[in-house]
Motif scaffolding. Structure first.
Motif, PDB file in Angstrom:
ATOM      1  N   HIS A  78       0.832  -1.199   0.000  1.00 44.23           N
ATOM      2  CA  HIS A  78       0.000   0.000   0.000  1.00 44.23           C
ATOM      3  C   HIS A  78       0.871   1.256   0.000  1.00 44.23           C
ATOM      4  O   HIS A  78       0.598   2.215  -0.737  1.00 44.23           O
ATOM      5  N   ARG A  79       1.930   1.234   0.834  1.00 44.00           N
ATOM      6  CA  ARG A  79       2.835   2.379   0.871  1.00 44.00           C
ATOM      7  C   ARG A  79       3.550   2.560  -0.470  1.00 44.00           C
ATOM      8  O   ARG A  79       3.724   3.679  -0.955  1.00 44.00           O
ATOM      9  N   GLU A  80       3.973   1.457  -1.067  1.00 44.04           N
ATOM     10  CA  GLU A  80       4.635   1.539  -2.369  1.00 44.04           C
ATOM     11  C   GLU A  80       3.681   2.074  -3.434  1.00 44.04           C
ATOM     12  O   GLU A  80       4.062   2.885  -4.277  1.00 44.04           O
ATOM     13  N   LEU A  81       2.414   1.598  -3.364  1.00 40.72           N
ATOM     14  CA  LEU A  81       1.426   2.073  -4.330  1.00 40.72           C
ATOM     15  C   LEU A  81       1.181   3.575  -4.164  1.00 40.72           C
ATOM     16  O   LEU A  81       1.122   4.323  -5.146  1.00 40.72           O
ATOM     17  N   GLU A  82       1.064   4.002  -2.901  1.00 40.14           N
ATOM     18  CA  GLU A  82       0.880   5.437  -2.657  1.00 40.14           C
ATOM     19  C   GLU A  82       2.073   6.233  -3.164  1.00 40.14           C
ATOM     20  O   GLU A  82       1.914   7.316  -3.748  1.00 40.14           O
ATOM     21  N   GLN A  83       3.288   5.707  -2.954  1.00 42.49           N
ATOM     22  CA  GLN A  83       4.490   6.398  -3.415  1.00 42.49           C
ATOM     23  C   GLN A  83       4.515   6.495  -4.939  1.00 42.49           C
ATOM     24  O   GLN A  83       4.818   7.557  -5.505  1.00 42.49           O
TER      25      GLN A  83
END
Length: 298
Positions: free
Chosen positions: A64-69
């Motif tokens: 999720h964090r990677e997707l947001e980034q």
């Protein structure tokens, strides 16, 4: 009795463990006795489930964090492109997922837009160079008759340095006698373009003189009338040359007539002169022979 109590304790621990797992607490771990009995086996599986759920949750949070980034970076790239940075490129992971595909499409789009803008800029530069090198003046008016663009030639002809012509009404730089022409220009030019209309202009210093004006419309991509293009030629020298040529033609005609008259006079005059020469010769011969009487002397 002891076994029953043990079973009850295991059941309570299992219930507590599953309740904690249901609340999202994946740190729960049951103690193992490593005796491979029922209690140890249950504890092993509960701990395994908790560890796997925690791993999945951690992996989900990381993804999720990677997707947001990635989304944030892609958004920043779009903003940079919208701001005119056509060299911007989105980072690609190369793994073929949805974000990687979007990055690929974005990079292709940015490259194509950059190429298109560069070509438009090249054409604009060429057009600017042509306008500024023209001897004739050029004015670009909007649909209301306000001057939007001008070239150096018309500024020089009218004595308006820099961009002093921009934003003025056409009527402001025309002689007051041309007010009707300025008022109906937009209507008439849409009906039919015109060429070489003699129009009185007024310079910044107040001097007036006539120049030849040609006008046509320009339209947007949808064909909607957007304004007027005026090409203004200072033909004063041409008019002077034409006047001089007309005077030369008149003088040539006068010369032709004079030559004809002279020819008509010269023919009988030559006849008279020839006869006079003959008489003079005859008189001279008579005088030498002593035959010159009083009448001949006279």
């Amino acid at each position: 009795m002891g076994k029953s109590s043990l079973d009850g304790a295991i059941a309570d621990e299992l219930i507590e463990a599953f309740l904690r797992l249901a609340r999202g607490d994946f740190s729960v771990r049951l103690k193992r006795n490593h005796q491979r009995d029922t209690a140890d086996t249950l504890a092993f599986f509960v701990n395994l489930i908790a560890e796997e759920l925690q791993r999945l949750l951690t992996e989900r949070d990381r993804s999720h964090r990677e997707l947001e980034q990635h989304i944030r970076e892609l958004s920043e790239s779009f903003l940079a492109l919208a701001a005119g940075n056509y060299e911007v490129r989105a980072k690609r992971s190369g793994n073929g997922d949805a974000i990687d595909v979007l990055s690929f499409l974005f990079n292709n789009t940015a490259e194509e837009i950059g190429d298109a803008v560069a070509e438009m800029e090249r054409r604009r530069s060429v057009l600017e160079a042509i306008l500024e090198s023209m001897i004739d003046g050029v004015l670009l008016l909007d649909s209301q008759g306000l001057i939007q663009r001008r070239n150096a030639a018309i500024s020089r002809l009218l004595g308006y340095p820099g961009d002093l012509l921009i934003g003025r009404q056409l009527g402001e730089i025309l002689d007051p006698r041309e007010a009707d022409f300025a008022a109906r220009l937009a209507t008439e030019v849409q009906r039919e373009p015109f060429r070489d209309r003699s129009t009185e202009f007024r310079t910044q210093s107040g001097q007036t003189f006539a120049m030849a004006v040609s006008g046509s419309t320009y339209r947007d991509a949808k064909g909607v009338f957007s304004g007027i293009v005026l090409v203004i030629r200072d033909d004063r020298q041409l008019r002077q040359a034409q006047a001089q040529l007309q005077m030369t033609d008149r003088m040539a005609a006068v010369g032709t007539v004079a030559a004809g008259v002279a020819h008509e006079i010269n023919n009988p005059l030559a006849y008279v002169m020839s006869n006079l020469d003959y008489v003079v010769e005859e008189l001279a011969e008579s005088a030498e022979d002593g035959e010159l009487d009083d009448e001949r002397r006279e």
